[in-house]
Enzyme design. Structure first.
Site, mmCIF file in Angstrom:
data_model
loop_
_atom_site.group_PDB
_atom_site.id
_atom_site.type_symbol
_atom_site.label_atom_id
_atom_site.label_comp_id
_atom_site.label_asym_id
_atom_site.label_seq_id
_atom_site.Cartn_x
_atom_site.Cartn_y
_atom_site.Cartn_z
ATOM 1 C CG ASP A 64 4.880 -10.145 -1.142
ATOM 2 O OD1 ASP A 64 3.912 -10.777 -1.591
ATOM 3 O OD2 ASP A 64 4.747 -9.029 -0.591
ATOM 4 C CB SER A 65 3.496 -8.244 -4.985
ATOM 5 O OG SER A 65 2.850 -8.076 -3.743
ATOM 6 C CB CYS A 120 3.515 -13.723 -2.705
ATOM 7 S SG CYS A 120 2.288 -12.986 -3.791
ATOM 8 C CD GLU A 128 4.159 -2.591 -1.330
ATOM 9 O OE1 GLU A 128 5.144 -1.929 -1.696
ATOM 10 O OE2 GLU A 128 4.260 -3.751 -0.869
ATOM 11 C CB CYS A 169 -2.948 -10.554 1.644
ATOM 12 S SG CYS A 169 -1.807 -9.329 0.955
ATOM 13 C CG HIS A 194 1.214 -6.444 1.431
ATOM 14 N ND1 HIS A 194 1.520 -7.418 0.508
ATOM 15 C CD2 HIS A 194 1.938 -5.343 1.070
ATOM 16 C CE1 HIS A 194 2.372 -6.915 -0.379
ATOM 17 N NE2 HIS A 194 2.643 -5.668 -0.062
HETATM 18 N N1 DGL Z 1 1.364 -10.009 -0.505
HETATM 19 C C1 DGL Z 1 0.694 -10.658 -1.572
HETATM 20 C C2 DGL Z 1 -0.114 -11.837 -1.122
HETATM 21 O O1 DGL Z 1 0.148 -12.387 -0.066
HETATM 22 C C3 DGL Z 1 -0.141 -9.853 -2.531
HETATM 23 C C4 DGL Z 1 -0.137 -8.392 -2.486
HETATM 24 C C5 DGL Z 1 -0.504 -7.738 -3.797
HETATM 25 O O2 DGL Z 1 -1.700 -7.602 -4.101
HETATM 26 O O3 DGL Z 1 0.427 -7.374 -4.512
HETATM 27 O O4 DGL Z 1 -1.002 -12.272 -1.832
#
Ligand code: DGL
Length: 281
Positions: free
Chosen positions: A23-24, A86, A165, A197, A199
């Protein structure tokens, strides 16, 4: 479920190898958390590209390059399959990008879209996601390819990844941002909303509050279910002990450790390493 990877794996994987995920940043921990629950014995290699966060504000070609680098890194380290933890990477990678990946790769978007289609009663599905994912229209495209009459309402939520984050999971700022992002979905009377997402489930408490009465779909559940079914059907489940993890990040920071501790119940310090992936196109 009939699990189908996004690619045609070329080499027969070895059950003793770990599952790879990327993931990021800390978002993929929500997929790892689900994997820990469903497949507690599996070994895992995780990569979080924390030096490049947030992906959701970047151009698709750059995200694609970073996602390909992450896949290459995981393959080089020896994995038996890859879960793209991600959504934006899942949305921008093309079948051609995955053509030469030797192990089976699983994504979030198809899984999340299918679950939402099953859940909706009124045919109005909301998607909360990063700006980049909303711009790809990936969820709406898949949902409408199955059922063109379903209305998909997307809400871009650019403030949420930076909160998570930075280790901010509650408080006035979170509440006011989530309220703002939920408003257009409630206005359209959606009965189902996809966490677009990885996150966002970290902000579940606030999201559930502001989308009260709506069915929330977390594609992490679906991707892990698909992966588990695939490993099971192909005799690739790992039953050895002890389970072990290798966690990599391109910028290892205190928030990364604290979030792992809070949501994975895991002190990752002893096996976390920093790595920069600078493979050119
Ligand atoms: N967690 C990532 C996703 O599911 C993206 C988060 C980011 O913007 O870095 O798209």
């Amino acid at each position: 479920m009939n699990p189908s990877p996004l690619n045609q794996p070329s080499s027969p994987p070895d059950a003793a190898l770990p599952v790879g995920m990327f993931d990021s940043g800390v978002g993929g921990f929500t997929v790892l958390r689900e994997l820990k629950k469903v497949l507690p014995n599996e070994r895992v290699i995780y990569f979080g590209d924390t030096a490049n966060i947030p992906y959701g504000d970047r151009p698709p070609q750059l995200i694609r390059l970073w996602a390909k680098n992450a896949i290459h890194f995981l393959c080089e380290n020896g994995v038996k399959s890859i879960a793209i933890a991600c959504n934006i990477s899942s949305s921008v990678l093309t079948p051609k990008d995955l053509e030469n990946v030797p192990v089976p790769v699983f994504g979030l978007v198809y899984n999340g879209a299918a679950a939402a289609l099953q859940a909706t009663k009124n045919g109005r599905i909301g998607v909360i996601a990063t700006t980049a994912t909303v711009e790809t229209n990936s969820y709406a495209n898949i949902i409408n390819s199955f059922n063109p009459s379903v209305e998909v309402i997307q809400s871009a939520c650019p403030k949420l990844v930076p909160f998570t984050e930075q280790g901010v999971f509650e408080g006035d700022e979170v509440e006011s941002a989530v309220r703002e992002y939920a408003a257009p979905l409630k206005e359209k009377d959606v009965d189902t909303v996809i966490y677009g997402c990885t996150h966002y489930p970290l902000l579940e408490k606030s999201i559930k509050h502001h989308l009260d009465g709506v069915r929330l779909i977390d594609p992490a559940v679906e991707i892990v279910e698909e992966l588990a079914a695939y490993l099971h059907n192909n005799n690739l489940l790992y039953s050895g002990e002890p389970r072990d993890y290798a966690i990599y990040a391109s910028d290892l920071n205190e928030h990364f450790f604290a979030t792992a501790e809070r949501f994975l119940n895991l002190d990752i310090r002893p096996f976390a390493r920093e790595v920069k992936l600078n493979r050119p196109e």
